[in-house]
Design an enzyme around this catalytic site. Structure first.
Site, PDB file in Angstrom:
ATOM      1  CG  ASP A   1      -6.973  12.508  -7.001  1.00  0.00           C
ATOM      2  OD1 ASP A   1      -6.061  12.468  -6.133  1.00  0.00           O
ATOM      3  OD2 ASP A   1      -8.184  12.473  -6.721  1.00  0.00           O
TER       4      ASP A   1
ATOM      5  N   PRO B   1       4.843  -0.711 -20.093  1.00  0.00           N
ATOM      6  CG  PRO B   1       6.879   0.098 -19.304  1.00  0.00           C
ATOM      7  CD  PRO B   1       6.025   0.025 -20.530  1.00  0.00           C
TER       8      PRO B   1
ATOM      9  CB  CYS C   1       0.342   7.677 -19.134  1.00  0.00           C
ATOM     10  SG  CYS C   1       1.841   8.100 -20.001  1.00  0.00           S
TER      11      CYS C   1
ATOM     12  CE  LYS D   1       8.212   6.855 -23.296  1.00  0.00           C
ATOM     13  NZ  LYS D   1       9.485   6.181 -23.614  1.00  0.00           N
TER      14      LYS D   1
ATOM     15  CD1 TRP E   1       1.641  16.071  -2.658  1.00  0.00           C
ATOM     16  CD2 TRP E   1       2.290  15.574  -4.747  1.00  0.00           C
ATOM     17  NE1 TRP E   1       2.869  16.629  -2.856  1.00  0.00           N
ATOM     18  CE2 TRP E   1       3.285  16.341  -4.127  1.00  0.00           C
ATOM     19  CE3 TRP E   1       2.480  15.147  -6.061  1.00  0.00           C
ATOM     20  CZ2 TRP E   1       4.470  16.686  -4.782  1.00  0.00           C
ATOM     21  CZ3 TRP E   1       3.652  15.489  -6.719  1.00  0.00           C
ATOM     22  CH2 TRP E   1       4.627  16.251  -6.081  1.00  0.00           C
TER      23      TRP E   1
ATOM     24  CG  LEU F   1      13.212   2.260 -12.258  1.00  0.00           C
ATOM     25  CD1 LEU F   1      13.771   1.733 -10.943  1.00  0.00           C
ATOM     26  CD2 LEU F   1      11.834   2.887 -12.013  1.00  0.00           C
ATOM     27  CB  VAL F   2      13.653   1.014 -17.431  1.00  0.00           C
ATOM     28  CG1 VAL F   2      13.504  -0.090 -18.466  1.00  0.00           C
ATOM     29  CG2 VAL F   2      12.314   1.348 -16.804  1.00  0.00           C
TER      30      VAL F   2
HETATM   31  O1  GFB Z   1       3.253   8.413  -9.752  1.00  0.00           O
HETATM   32  P1  GFB Z   1       2.596   9.682 -10.113  1.00  0.00           P
HETATM   33  O2  GFB Z   1       3.383  10.930  -9.992  1.00  0.00           O
HETATM   34  O3  GFB Z   1       2.059   9.661 -11.589  1.00  0.00           O
HETATM   35  O4  GFB Z   1       1.292   9.868  -9.174  1.00  0.00           O
HETATM   36  P2  GFB Z   1       0.825   9.042 -12.413  1.00  0.00           P
HETATM   37  C1  GFB Z   1       0.369   8.844  -8.950  1.00  0.00           C
HETATM   38  C2  GFB Z   1      -0.661   9.289  -7.939  1.00  0.00           C
HETATM   39  O5  GFB Z   1      -0.045   9.428  -6.650  1.00  0.00           O
HETATM   40  C3  GFB Z   1      -1.344  10.633  -8.219  1.00  0.00           C
HETATM   41  C4  GFB Z   1      -0.399  10.655  -6.063  1.00  0.00           C
HETATM   42  O6  GFB Z   1      -2.692  10.550  -7.866  1.00  0.00           O
HETATM   43  C5  GFB Z   1      -0.592  11.584  -7.271  1.00  0.00           C
HETATM   44  O7  GFB Z   1      -1.353  12.738  -6.900  1.00  0.00           O
HETATM   45  N1  GFB Z   1       0.629  11.103  -5.117  1.00  0.00           N
HETATM   46  C6  GFB Z   1       0.452  11.195  -3.773  1.00  0.00           C
HETATM   47  C7  GFB Z   1       1.882  11.502  -5.390  1.00  0.00           C
HETATM   48  N2  GFB Z   1       1.541  11.691  -3.178  1.00  0.00           N
HETATM   49  C8  GFB Z   1       2.454  11.890  -4.165  1.00  0.00           C
HETATM   50  C9  GFB Z   1       3.787  12.379  -4.157  1.00  0.00           C
HETATM   51  O8  GFB Z   1       4.355  12.748  -3.129  1.00  0.00           O
HETATM   52  N3  GFB Z   1       4.423  12.428  -5.362  1.00  0.00           N
HETATM   53  C10 GFB Z   1       3.825  12.013  -6.525  1.00  0.00           C
HETATM   54  N4  GFB Z   1       4.528  12.049  -7.667  1.00  0.00           N
HETATM   55  N5  GFB Z   1       2.551  11.566  -6.555  1.00  0.00           N
HETATM   56  C11 GFB Z   1       2.590   9.095 -14.263  1.00  0.00           C
HETATM   57  C12 GFB Z   1       2.830   9.977 -15.464  1.00  0.00           C
HETATM   58  O9  GFB Z   1       1.307   9.362 -13.876  1.00  0.00           O
HETATM   59  O10 GFB Z   1       2.666   7.733 -14.541  1.00  0.00           O
HETATM   60  C13 GFB Z   1       3.965   9.536 -16.262  1.00  0.00           C
HETATM   61  O11 GFB Z   1       2.919  11.306 -15.064  1.00  0.00           O
HETATM   62  C14 GFB Z   1       4.126   8.036 -16.386  1.00  0.00           C
HETATM   63  O12 GFB Z   1       3.796  10.116 -17.509  1.00  0.00           O
HETATM   64  C15 GFB Z   1       3.837   7.287 -15.120  1.00  0.00           C
HETATM   65  O13 GFB Z   1       3.281   7.567 -17.378  1.00  0.00           O
HETATM   66  C16 GFB Z   1       3.773   5.817 -15.312  1.00  0.00           C
HETATM   67  O14 GFB Z   1       0.677   7.576 -12.196  1.00  0.00           O
HETATM   68  O15 GFB Z   1      -0.409   9.834 -12.186  1.00  0.00           O
END
Ligand code: GFB
Length: 314
Positions: free
Chosen positions: A270, A164, A110, A141, A203, A15-16
Protein backbone atom coordinates in the site's frame (compact mmCIF):
# COMPACT_ATOMS: atom_id res chain seq x y z
CA UNK A 1 12.72 35.61 -16.53
CA UNK A 2 12.70 37.86 -19.58
CA UNK A 3 11.63 36.74 -23.03
CA UNK A 4 15.23 36.47 -24.18
CA UNK A 5 16.64 34.93 -20.97
CA UNK A 6 18.63 31.75 -21.44
CA UNK A 7 16.56 29.02 -19.79
CA UNK A 8 17.69 25.41 -19.41
CA UNK A 9 15.02 22.74 -18.85
CA UNK A 10 16.80 19.64 -17.54
CA UNK A 11 14.66 16.55 -18.16
CA UNK A 12 12.54 18.07 -20.94
CA UNK A 13 11.32 14.69 -22.17
CA UNK A 14 9.78 13.66 -18.86
CA UNK A 15 6.27 14.32 -17.55
CA UNK A 16 7.29 17.47 -15.67
CA UNK A 17 10.01 18.79 -17.97
CA UNK A 18 7.83 18.48 -21.07
CA UNK A 19 5.02 20.37 -19.30
CA UNK A 20 7.44 23.13 -18.27
CA UNK A 21 8.73 23.33 -21.84
CA UNK A 22 5.17 23.70 -23.22
CA UNK A 23 4.44 26.43 -20.69
CA UNK A 24 7.66 28.35 -21.41
CA UNK A 25 6.95 28.20 -25.14
CA UNK A 26 3.36 29.33 -24.67
CA UNK A 27 4.61 32.32 -22.68
CA UNK A 28 6.88 33.32 -25.55
CA UNK A 29 10.33 32.50 -24.17
CA UNK A 30 12.81 32.58 -26.99
CA UNK A 31 15.99 30.98 -25.65
CA UNK A 32 15.01 27.63 -24.18
CA UNK A 33 17.83 25.12 -23.98
CA UNK A 34 17.33 21.38 -23.82
CA UNK A 35 19.63 18.42 -24.18
CA UNK A 36 18.91 14.73 -24.57
CA UNK A 37 20.58 12.08 -22.41
CA UNK A 38 22.59 10.91 -25.42
CA UNK A 39 24.14 14.39 -25.74
CA UNK A 40 24.48 15.20 -22.05
CA UNK A 41 24.41 12.58 -19.29
CA UNK A 42 23.60 14.60 -16.19
CA UNK A 43 25.08 11.84 -14.00
CA UNK A 44 28.50 12.57 -15.47
CA UNK A 45 30.20 15.45 -13.65
CA UNK A 46 32.74 16.20 -16.38
CA UNK A 47 30.04 16.41 -19.06
CA UNK A 48 27.82 18.60 -16.90
CA UNK A 49 30.66 21.00 -16.04
CA UNK A 50 31.67 21.32 -19.69
CA UNK A 51 28.06 21.96 -20.74
CA UNK A 52 27.51 24.67 -18.13
CA UNK A 53 30.86 26.37 -18.84
CA UNK A 54 29.91 26.60 -22.50
CA UNK A 55 26.17 27.32 -22.36
CA UNK A 56 25.90 29.36 -19.13
CA UNK A 57 22.10 29.28 -18.72
CA UNK A 58 20.62 32.06 -16.58
CA UNK A 59 17.62 30.11 -15.29
CA UNK A 60 17.36 26.37 -14.69
CA UNK A 61 14.37 24.11 -14.16
CA UNK A 62 15.85 20.94 -12.70
CA UNK A 63 13.19 18.43 -13.73
CA UNK A 64 15.62 15.62 -14.56
CA UNK A 65 15.38 12.75 -12.09
CA UNK A 66 15.02 9.02 -11.86
CA UNK A 67 11.39 8.52 -10.88
CA UNK A 68 8.97 5.65 -10.64
CA UNK A 69 6.06 4.12 -8.78
CA UNK A 70 6.01 2.08 -5.64
CA UNK A 71 7.32 -1.13 -7.23
CA UNK A 72 10.26 0.45 -9.07
CA UNK A 73 11.21 2.38 -5.93
CA UNK A 74 11.16 -0.81 -3.82
CA UNK A 75 13.10 -2.89 -6.35
CA UNK A 76 15.81 -0.47 -7.41
CA UNK A 77 16.67 1.73 -4.41
CA UNK A 78 20.36 1.89 -5.38
CA UNK A 79 19.51 3.28 -8.82
CA UNK A 80 17.14 5.83 -7.31
CA UNK A 81 19.57 7.21 -4.74
CA UNK A 82 22.66 7.12 -6.99
CA UNK A 83 21.14 8.66 -10.11
CA UNK A 84 19.28 11.37 -8.25
CA UNK A 85 22.22 12.36 -6.04
CA UNK A 86 24.50 12.51 -9.08
CA UNK A 87 22.11 14.48 -11.29
CA UNK A 88 21.16 17.08 -8.71
CA UNK A 89 24.67 17.50 -7.26
CA UNK A 90 26.26 17.93 -10.69
CA UNK A 91 23.63 20.36 -11.96
CA UNK A 92 23.32 22.52 -8.84
CA UNK A 93 27.08 22.88 -8.41
CA UNK A 94 27.82 23.57 -12.08
CA UNK A 95 24.91 26.00 -12.32
CA UNK A 96 26.15 27.99 -9.35
CA UNK A 97 29.68 28.25 -10.68
CA UNK A 98 28.67 29.33 -14.18
CA UNK A 99 26.51 32.40 -13.95
CA UNK A 100 23.09 30.91 -13.23
CA UNK A 101 20.80 33.51 -11.62
CA UNK A 102 18.21 31.11 -10.28
CA UNK A 103 17.53 27.39 -10.16
CA UNK A 104 14.29 25.60 -9.39
CA UNK A 105 14.59 22.17 -7.79
CA UNK A 106 11.74 19.68 -7.70
CA UNK A 107 11.34 17.42 -4.70
CA UNK A 108 8.35 15.22 -3.91
CA UNK A 109 5.66 14.73 -1.28
CA UNK A 110 7.43 11.51 -0.23
CA UNK A 111 10.12 13.59 1.52
CA UNK A 112 7.75 13.96 4.48
CA UNK A 113 7.48 11.49 7.38
CA UNK A 114 5.27 8.46 6.76
CA UNK A 115 2.95 9.38 9.62
CA UNK A 116 3.06 13.15 9.26
CA UNK A 117 -0.12 14.96 10.40
CA UNK A 118 -2.42 15.70 7.45
CA UNK A 119 -2.56 17.92 5.52
CA UNK A 120 1.24 18.02 5.47
CA UNK A 121 2.84 21.38 6.16
CA UNK A 122 6.31 22.25 4.85
CA UNK A 123 7.68 22.44 8.39
CA UNK A 124 7.04 18.72 8.98
CA UNK A 125 10.14 17.89 6.90
CA UNK A 126 12.63 15.81 8.94
CA UNK A 127 10.32 15.41 11.93
CA UNK A 128 9.87 11.61 11.70
CA UNK A 129 10.76 8.37 9.92
CA UNK A 130 10.12 8.03 6.18
CA UNK A 131 8.00 5.48 4.31
CA UNK A 132 10.18 2.45 3.49
CA UNK A 133 9.06 1.82 -0.13
CA UNK A 134 10.70 5.01 -1.42
CA UNK A 135 13.22 5.75 1.34
CA UNK A 136 16.24 5.98 -1.00
CA UNK A 137 14.47 8.34 -3.42
CA UNK A 138 13.18 10.51 -0.58
CA UNK A 139 16.63 10.80 1.03
CA UNK A 140 18.12 11.88 -2.31
CA UNK A 141 15.43 14.54 -2.71
CA UNK A 142 15.95 15.77 0.86
CA UNK A 143 19.69 16.05 0.12
CA UNK A 144 18.85 18.15 -2.96
CA UNK A 145 16.70 20.50 -0.90
CA UNK A 146 19.46 20.85 1.69
CA UNK A 147 21.98 21.56 -1.04
CA UNK A 148 19.89 24.32 -2.59
CA UNK A 149 19.29 25.87 0.84
CA UNK A 150 22.98 25.62 1.74
CA UNK A 151 24.08 27.36 -1.46
CA UNK A 152 21.66 30.15 -0.60
CA UNK A 153 22.99 30.38 2.96
CA UNK A 154 26.70 30.18 2.14
CA UNK A 155 26.86 31.86 -1.28
CA UNK A 156 23.68 33.96 -1.34
CA UNK A 157 22.53 32.07 -4.44
CA UNK A 158 18.86 31.92 -5.50
CA UNK A 159 17.60 28.36 -5.52
CA UNK A 160 13.97 27.51 -4.80
CA UNK A 161 12.45 24.11 -4.01
CA UNK A 162 8.94 22.92 -4.90
CA UNK A 163 7.45 19.74 -3.42
CA UNK A 164 4.82 18.44 -5.81
CA UNK A 165 2.28 15.84 -4.80
CA UNK A 166 1.66 12.75 -7.02
CA UNK A 167 1.67 13.92 -10.64
CA UNK A 168 0.01 12.73 -13.85
CA UNK A 169 -0.69 14.00 -17.34
CA UNK A 170 0.34 13.71 -20.98
CA UNK A 171 3.79 12.19 -21.43
CA UNK A 172 3.47 10.06 -18.29
CA UNK A 173 5.08 6.61 -18.02
CA UNK A 174 2.51 3.89 -18.75
CA UNK A 175 4.82 0.91 -18.26
CA UNK A 176 3.11 -1.29 -15.66
CA UNK A 177 6.31 -2.29 -13.86
CA UNK A 178 7.68 1.19 -13.31
CA UNK A 179 4.73 3.60 -13.49
CA UNK A 180 2.75 5.40 -10.82
CA UNK A 181 -0.77 4.37 -9.97
CA UNK A 182 -2.79 6.70 -12.19
CA UNK A 183 -1.19 5.87 -15.54
CA UNK A 184 -0.92 2.18 -14.50
CA UNK A 185 -4.62 1.88 -13.77
CA UNK A 186 -5.59 3.89 -16.85
CA UNK A 187 -3.63 1.44 -18.97
CA UNK A 188 -4.91 -1.69 -17.19
CA UNK A 189 -8.54 -0.54 -17.31
CA UNK A 190 -8.29 0.44 -20.96
CA UNK A 191 -6.81 -2.94 -21.83
CA UNK A 192 -9.47 -4.61 -19.66
CA UNK A 193 -12.18 -2.82 -21.64
CA UNK A 194 -10.64 -3.67 -25.00
CA UNK A 195 -10.19 -7.36 -24.12
CA UNK A 196 -13.57 -7.63 -22.33
CA UNK A 197 -11.91 -8.78 -19.08
CA UNK A 198 -14.19 -9.64 -16.12
CA UNK A 199 -11.80 -8.10 -13.65
CA UNK A 200 -8.79 -5.80 -13.43
CA UNK A 201 -6.25 -6.01 -10.64
CA UNK A 202 -5.52 -3.00 -8.45
CA UNK A 203 -2.49 -3.31 -6.16
CA UNK A 204 -2.94 -3.10 -2.40
CA UNK A 205 -6.10 -2.61 -0.36
CA UNK A 206 -7.48 0.37 -2.26
CA UNK A 207 -7.54 2.26 1.06
CA UNK A 208 -4.43 4.51 0.75
CA UNK A 209 -5.28 8.10 -0.02
CA UNK A 210 -3.43 10.15 -2.59
CA UNK A 211 -3.60 13.64 -4.03
CA UNK A 212 -3.16 14.02 -7.80
CA UNK A 213 -1.86 17.12 -9.56
CA UNK A 214 -1.87 17.60 -13.32
CA UNK A 215 1.62 18.23 -14.76
CA UNK A 216 0.36 21.39 -16.52
CA UNK A 217 -0.67 22.82 -13.15
CA UNK A 218 2.76 21.98 -11.77
CA UNK A 219 4.42 23.66 -14.77
CA UNK A 220 2.39 26.79 -14.12
CA UNK A 221 3.46 26.70 -10.45
CA UNK A 222 7.09 26.23 -11.48
CA UNK A 223 7.06 29.33 -13.71
CA UNK A 224 5.20 31.23 -11.00
CA UNK A 225 7.87 30.31 -8.44
CA UNK A 226 10.72 31.16 -10.81
CA UNK A 227 9.23 34.60 -11.43
CA UNK A 228 7.74 35.51 -8.07
CA UNK A 229 9.17 33.40 -5.25
CA UNK A 230 12.66 33.71 -3.82
CA UNK A 231 12.94 32.21 -0.38
CA UNK A 232 14.74 29.59 1.66
CA UNK A 233 11.45 27.90 2.61
CA UNK A 234 10.30 24.98 0.48
CA UNK A 235 6.85 25.23 -1.15
CA UNK A 236 4.28 22.43 -1.42
CA UNK A 237 2.42 22.17 -4.73
CA UNK A 238 -0.84 20.29 -4.77
CA UNK A 239 -4.57 20.63 -5.23
CA UNK A 240 -5.50 20.31 -1.55
CA UNK A 241 -7.94 17.40 -2.06
CA UNK A 242 -7.41 13.64 -2.07
CA UNK A 243 -9.15 10.37 -2.90
CA UNK A 244 -8.66 6.71 -2.08
CA UNK A 245 -7.04 4.40 -4.62
CA UNK A 246 -10.43 2.66 -4.90
CA UNK A 247 -12.10 5.97 -5.76
CA UNK A 248 -9.39 6.69 -8.30
CA UNK A 249 -9.91 3.26 -9.89
CA UNK A 250 -13.67 3.91 -10.06
CA UNK A 251 -13.19 7.31 -11.66
CA UNK A 252 -10.79 5.80 -14.20
CA UNK A 253 -13.22 2.95 -14.92
CA UNK A 254 -15.95 5.48 -15.73
CA UNK A 255 -13.55 7.55 -17.85
CA UNK A 256 -12.30 4.66 -19.99
CA UNK A 257 -15.68 2.89 -20.06
CA UNK A 258 -14.58 -0.29 -18.25
CA UNK A 259 -17.55 -2.14 -16.73
CA UNK A 260 -15.95 -5.21 -15.11
CA UNK A 261 -14.93 -5.74 -11.50
CA UNK A 262 -11.95 -4.40 -9.58
CA UNK A 263 -9.83 -6.98 -7.76
CA UNK A 264 -7.66 -5.66 -4.92
CA UNK A 265 -4.41 -7.63 -4.65
CA UNK A 266 -3.42 -7.22 -1.01
CA UNK A 267 -0.14 -9.07 -1.53
CA UNK A 268 1.07 -5.83 -3.16
CA UNK A 269 2.21 -2.92 -0.96
CA UNK A 270 0.00 0.00 0.00
CA UNK A 271 2.90 2.32 0.71
CA UNK A 272 2.26 5.38 2.78
CA UNK A 273 -1.35 5.51 4.05
CA UNK A 274 -2.02 9.15 3.22
CA UNK A 275 -0.14 12.01 1.55
CA UNK A 276 -2.19 15.20 1.36
CA UNK A 277 -0.20 18.41 1.11
CA UNK A 278 -1.09 21.61 2.88
CA UNK A 279 -0.96 24.12 0.04
CA UNK A 280 -1.79 27.24 2.01
CA UNK A 281 1.74 28.66 1.63
CA UNK A 282 1.75 28.62 -2.19
CA UNK A 283 -1.92 29.71 -2.28
CA UNK A 284 -1.03 32.69 -0.08
CA UNK A 285 1.89 33.50 -2.40
CA UNK A 286 -0.63 33.76 -5.25
CA UNK A 287 -0.84 30.39 -7.02
CA UNK A 288 -3.61 27.79 -7.02
CA UNK A 289 -4.18 24.57 -9.03
CA UNK A 290 -6.85 24.83 -11.71
CA UNK A 291 -7.30 21.42 -13.32
CA UNK A 292 -9.81 19.14 -11.55
CA UNK A 293 -9.02 15.43 -11.35
CA UNK A 294 -12.05 14.57 -13.53
CA UNK A 295 -11.00 17.01 -16.25
CA UNK A 296 -7.31 16.04 -16.02
CA UNK A 297 -8.06 12.33 -16.22
CA UNK A 298 -10.32 12.89 -19.23
CA UNK A 299 -7.70 14.84 -21.18
CA UNK A 300 -4.90 12.46 -20.16
CA UNK A 301 -6.96 9.51 -21.41
CA UNK A 302 -7.48 11.31 -24.72
CA UNK A 303 -3.70 11.75 -24.93
CA UNK A 304 -3.16 8.10 -24.01
CA UNK A 305 -5.52 6.94 -26.77
CA UNK A 306 -3.75 9.09 -29.29
CA UNK A 307 -0.17 8.33 -28.27
CA UNK A 308 0.13 5.11 -26.30
CA UNK A 309 -2.81 2.71 -26.65
CA UNK A 310 -2.31 -0.11 -29.10
CA UNK A 311 -4.91 0.07 -31.85
CA UNK A 312 -7.56 -2.66 -31.47
CA UNK A 313 -7.05 -5.68 -33.73
CA UNK A 314 -9.18 -5.50 -36.92
O1 GFB B 1 1.68 5.83 -7.44
P1 GFB B 1 2.35 4.79 -6.64
O2 GFB B 1 3.14 3.76 -7.36
O3 GFB B 1 3.32 5.40 -5.57
O4 GFB B 1 1.22 3.99 -5.80
P2 GFB B 1 3.23 6.12 -4.14
C1 GFB B 1 0.21 4.64 -5.08
C2 GFB B 1 -0.75 3.62 -4.51
O5 GFB B 1 -1.49 3.01 -5.58
C3 GFB B 1 -0.13 2.47 -3.72
C4 GFB B 1 -1.50 1.61 -5.43
O6 GFB B 1 -0.94 2.17 -2.62
C5 GFB B 1 -0.16 1.32 -4.75
O7 GFB B 1 -0.17 0.02 -4.14
N1 GFB B 1 -1.67 0.94 -6.73
C6 GFB B 1 -2.76 0.22 -7.09
C7 GFB B 1 -0.80 0.92 -7.76
N2 GFB B 1 -2.60 -0.31 -8.30
C8 GFB B 1 -1.39 0.11 -8.75
C9 GFB B 1 -0.68 -0.11 -9.96
O8 GFB B 1 -1.11 -0.82 -10.87
N3 GFB B 1 0.54 0.49 -10.07
C10 GFB B 1 1.05 1.30 -9.08
N4 GFB B 1 2.23 1.90 -9.28
N5 GFB B 1 0.40 1.50 -7.92
C11 GFB B 1 5.37 7.20 -5.03
C12 GFB B 1 6.84 7.01 -4.75
O9 GFB B 1 4.73 6.59 -3.99
O10 GFB B 1 4.96 8.53 -5.05
C13 GFB B 1 7.68 7.94 -5.50
O11 GFB B 1 7.20 5.68 -4.93
C14 GFB B 1 7.11 9.34 -5.66
O12 GFB B 1 8.89 7.98 -4.83
C15 GFB B 1 5.63 9.37 -5.92
O13 GFB B 1 7.37 10.07 -4.51
C16 GFB B 1 5.06 10.73 -5.84
O14 GFB B 1 2.30 7.28 -4.14
O15 GFB B 1 2.99 5.13 -3.06
Amino acid sequence: MLRDSKIFVAGHRGLVGSAILRRLRSEGHEQIITSTRADLDLRDQAQVRAFFREVRPEFIFLAAAKVGGILANSRYPADFIRDNLLIQTNVIDAAYGNGCKKLLFLGSSCIYPKHAPQPIKEEYLLTGPLETSNHAYAVAKIAGIEMVKSYRRQYGWSGVCLQPTNLYGPGDNFDLQSSHVLPALMCKLHEGKVSGADQVTVWGSGMPRREFLHADDLAEAALFAMNHYDDDEILNVGVGTECTIRELAELLSRTVGYRGDLHFDTTKPDGTPRKLLDVSRINAAGWRARISLEEGVRSTYAWYLENVAKPAAP
